[in-house]
Scaffold this active site. Structure first.
Site, PDB file in Angstrom:
ATOM      1  N   SER A   1       0.856  -1.176   0.000  1.00 46.30           N
ATOM      2  CA  SER A   1       0.000   0.000   0.000  1.00 46.30           C
ATOM      3  C   SER A   1       0.895   1.229   0.000  1.00 46.30           C
ATOM      4  O   SER A   1       1.710   1.406   0.902  1.00 46.30           O
ATOM      5  CB  SER A   1      -0.895  -0.039   1.253  1.00 46.30           C
ATOM      6  OG  SER A   1      -1.646   1.142   1.346  1.00 46.30           O
TER       7      SER A   1
ATOM      8  N   LYS B   1      -1.226  -1.051  -4.376  1.00 46.93           N
ATOM      9  CA  LYS B   1      -2.376  -0.204  -4.026  1.00 46.93           C
ATOM     10  C   LYS B   1      -1.857   1.202  -3.797  1.00 46.93           C
ATOM     11  O   LYS B   1      -0.855   1.404  -3.124  1.00 46.93           O
ATOM     12  CB  LYS B   1      -3.007  -0.768  -2.753  1.00 46.93           C
ATOM     13  CG  LYS B   1      -3.844   0.197  -1.939  1.00 46.93           C
ATOM     14  CD  LYS B   1      -4.699  -0.604  -0.965  1.00 46.93           C
ATOM     15  CE  LYS B   1      -4.909   0.116   0.350  1.00 46.93           C
ATOM     16  NZ  LYS B   1      -5.695  -0.711   1.293  1.00 46.93           N
TER      17      LYS B   1
ATOM     18  N   LYS C   1      -2.934   5.137  -2.592  1.00 44.64           N
ATOM     19  CA  LYS C   1      -3.929   5.969  -1.926  1.00 44.64           C
ATOM     20  C   LYS C   1      -4.261   7.133  -2.858  1.00 44.64           C
ATOM     21  O   LYS C   1      -3.349   7.715  -3.479  1.00 44.64           O
ATOM     22  CB  LYS C   1      -3.364   6.496  -0.606  1.00 44.64           C
ATOM     23  CG  LYS C   1      -3.069   5.393   0.415  1.00 44.64           C
ATOM     24  CD  LYS C   1      -4.347   4.830   1.018  1.00 44.64           C
ATOM     25  CE  LYS C   1      -4.050   3.823   2.124  1.00 44.64           C
ATOM     26  NZ  LYS C   1      -5.272   3.372   2.809  1.00 44.64           N
TER      27      LYS C   1
ATOM     28  N   ASP D   1      -7.188   3.289  -3.260  1.00 45.04           N
ATOM     29  CA  ASP D   1      -7.931   3.393  -2.001  1.00 45.04           C
ATOM     30  C   ASP D   1      -8.149   4.866  -1.683  1.00 45.04           C
ATOM     31  O   ASP D   1      -7.191   5.632  -1.562  1.00 45.04           O
ATOM     32  CB  ASP D   1      -7.135   2.722  -0.867  1.00 45.04           C
ATOM     33  CG  ASP D   1      -7.898   2.719   0.464  1.00 45.04           C
ATOM     34  OD1 ASP D   1      -9.077   3.152   0.486  1.00 45.04           O
ATOM     35  OD2 ASP D   1      -7.315   2.289   1.479  1.00 45.04           O
TER      36      ASP D   1
ATOM     37  N   GLU E   1     -11.229   1.179  -3.533  1.00 46.46           N
ATOM     38  CA  GLU E   1     -11.587   0.901  -2.142  1.00 46.46           C
ATOM     39  C   GLU E   1     -12.204   2.131  -1.481  1.00 46.46           C
ATOM     40  O   GLU E   1     -11.653   3.223  -1.565  1.00 46.46           O
ATOM     41  CB  GLU E   1     -10.299   0.479  -1.413  1.00 46.46           C
ATOM     42  CG  GLU E   1     -10.536  -0.132  -0.062  1.00 46.46           C
ATOM     43  CD  GLU E   1      -9.219  -0.508   0.624  1.00 46.46           C
ATOM     44  OE1 GLU E   1      -8.182  -0.611  -0.062  1.00 46.46           O
ATOM     45  OE2 GLU E   1      -9.247  -0.678   1.837  1.00 46.46           O
TER      46      GLU E   1
ATOM     47  N   ASP F   1     -14.305  -1.011   2.918  1.00 48.11           N
ATOM     48  CA  ASP F   1     -13.396  -1.128   4.070  1.00 48.11           C
ATOM     49  C   ASP F   1     -14.111  -0.516   5.279  1.00 48.11           C
ATOM     50  O   ASP F   1     -14.815  -1.208   6.026  1.00 48.11           O
ATOM     51  CB  ASP F   1     -12.079  -0.405   3.727  1.00 48.11           C
ATOM     52  CG  ASP F   1     -11.095  -0.293   4.880  1.00 48.11           C
ATOM     53  OD1 ASP F   1     -11.428  -0.672   6.011  1.00 48.11           O
ATOM     54  OD2 ASP F   1      -9.945   0.186   4.672  1.00 48.11           O
TER      55      ASP F   1
ATOM     56  N   LYS G   1     -10.603  -6.296   7.905  1.00 44.45           N
ATOM     57  CA  LYS G   1      -9.616  -5.910   8.910  1.00 44.45           C
ATOM     58  C   LYS G   1     -10.128  -6.448  10.240  1.00 44.45           C
ATOM     59  O   LYS G   1     -11.254  -6.120  10.650  1.00 44.45           O
ATOM     60  CB  LYS G   1      -9.476  -4.390   8.971  1.00 44.45           C
ATOM     61  CG  LYS G   1      -8.715  -3.805   7.800  1.00 44.45           C
ATOM     62  CD  LYS G   1      -8.619  -2.300   7.895  1.00 44.45           C
ATOM     63  CE  LYS G   1      -7.842  -1.747   6.694  1.00 44.45           C
ATOM     64  NZ  LYS G   1      -8.023  -0.286   6.567  1.00 44.45           N
TER      65      LYS G   1
ATOM     66  N   GLY H   1      -4.480  -3.584   5.960  1.00 48.41           N
ATOM     67  CA  GLY H   1      -3.461  -3.288   6.971  1.00 48.41           C
ATOM     68  C   GLY H   1      -3.761  -1.998   7.706  1.00 48.41           C
ATOM     69  O   GLY H   1      -4.447  -1.113   7.199  1.00 48.41           O
TER      70      GLY H   1
END
Ligand code: MG
Length: 368
Positions: A136, A162, A164, A189, A214, A239, A263, A291
């Site tokens: 990530s 991934k 952000k 994400d 996400e 998420d 998670k 995570g």
């Protein structure tokens, strides 16, 4: 399992590099480390993923401490637990506070697995001996910096990338990555940075064949996500919105997503994480393990849950060395070519290092 005592430790660890998402930048990490010691002298370990600020979700280190000390620990000490699945039930009437519940429940799972002489992964019903992991990547100063990190992650063999995103750091950034890497497994994400007003912009992401996007919309929404999913060909992964198997059932029914990020801390523990996994499997919804910048103990729990067969997509569990100069477990979590070999020792399979834990403890308290 008869509990001798429970120790809560307020830990502080410095991140190797700051981590930036649409929620802000983290430089170090405060968290609660839970140790539950049985009357036979076995210790079960877990971390709370609650952070110092209520930015990802409402819970914080302080609220977790309060809820554990004043409500959850007294319930846990009341009478022995035969199986860790009972812990979720015992905490059920306490509303919310998923991360606090999960930390205590996770330590009970580790303790249980150690008593049974089996790995936590096996105790949970896990079947994999190796798990695929992705990485990530936070928001960077420049796209060039991000491209360097993508290159580095690919060289290290991470199985998916991934990134952000947030308004102003989205379509153009993804386009640039795709120009350099047309076919790598790539996802984005947003950590709830958008609303339905941004629907046209989010739809522009469809041209990049992302594995998923996400949590684009509000942290507590499944209605607008259903509307957005109708418009997008890119699968939506939820998420922040998901706290229970019940939430997943509703999200599936509404068509709010096609993928679920599990998670453990966000859903109140391993028992509920397993139920979500089972429900998703029954509906052909792929899941993966997200995570929360965990230290080694939390990382070990993530590895164990990822061994369940429905975790078909690479998770966020990168190597310890990506986040920490020195982790609090021996050995550290290592990733070889995007793969973690699941430890087969009893419990979490990594040994918490008491000396290093002590050095990073700001405050601790024992409950008996
Ligand atoms: Mg996320």
């Amino acid at each position: 399992m008869e509990i001798k005592h429970i120790i809560l430790r307020h830990m502080k660890m410095e991140l190797l590099q700051p981590f930036t998402t649409s929620l802000g930048t983290e430089y170090d990490k405060d968290f609660i480390l839970v140790e539950i010691k049985s009357k036979e002298g076995i210790s079960g370990w877990a971390e709370s993923v609650a952070a110092i600020d209520p930015l990802y979700k409402e819970e914080t280190v302080k609220t977790n401490w309060h809820i554990m000390e004043d409500f959850l620990i007294p319930l846990l000490l009341q009478k022995p637990v035969q199986h860790p699945d009972e812990v979720y039930e015992r905490f059920r009437h306490i509303r919310g506070n998923y991360m606090a519940k999960s930390a205590l429940e996770g330590a009970m799972w580790d303790l249980y697995a150690k008593q049974q002489g089996m790995s936590l992964a096996k105790a949970l019903g896990g079947t994999k001996e190796k798990i695929d992991v992705g990485i990530s990547l936070g928001i960077q100063e420049s796209v060039k910096d991000l491209l360097h990190l993508v290159e580095d992650a690919l060289v290290k063999g991470y199985k998916r990338i991934k990134v952000k995103i947030q308004p102003g750091w989205d379509v153009e950034v993804i386009r640039e990555i795709r120009q350099h890497y047309p076919s790598i497994p790539l996802m984005a994400d947003a950590n709830s940075a958008y609303s339905l007003k941004d629907i046209d912009r989010l739809a522009q992401l469809d041209e990049f064949s992302l594995m998923m996007i996400e949590q684009p919309l509000s942290h507590d929404d499944i209605i607008d996500h259903a509307e957005l999913q109708k418009r997008l060909t890119t699968p939506i992964c939820l998420d922040e919105s998901i706290h229970s198997a019940e939430d997943v059932r509703k999200a599936i029914q509404l068509g709010s997503c096609k993928v679920i990020n599990i998670k453990i801390g966000r859903v109140g523990g391993l028992s509920e994480a397993k139920r979500i996994h089972d429900l998703c499997q029954a509906h052909d919804i792929p899941v993966w393990c997200g995570g929360m910048l965990e230290a080694g103990v939390g990382r070990a729990h993530n590895i164990a849950i990822t061994t369940l067969p429905g975790f078909v997509l690479p998770g966020d569990t990168a190597a310890s060395s990506r986040y920490w100069k020195e982790d609090i477990i021996d050995p550290e979590v290592t990733v070889e070519n995007g793969v973690i070999t699941v430890p087969d020792k009893p419990g979490i399979g990594y040994e918490p290092n008491r000396e290093r834990i002590e050095e990073r403890t700001l405050y601790s308290k024992l409950y008996a």
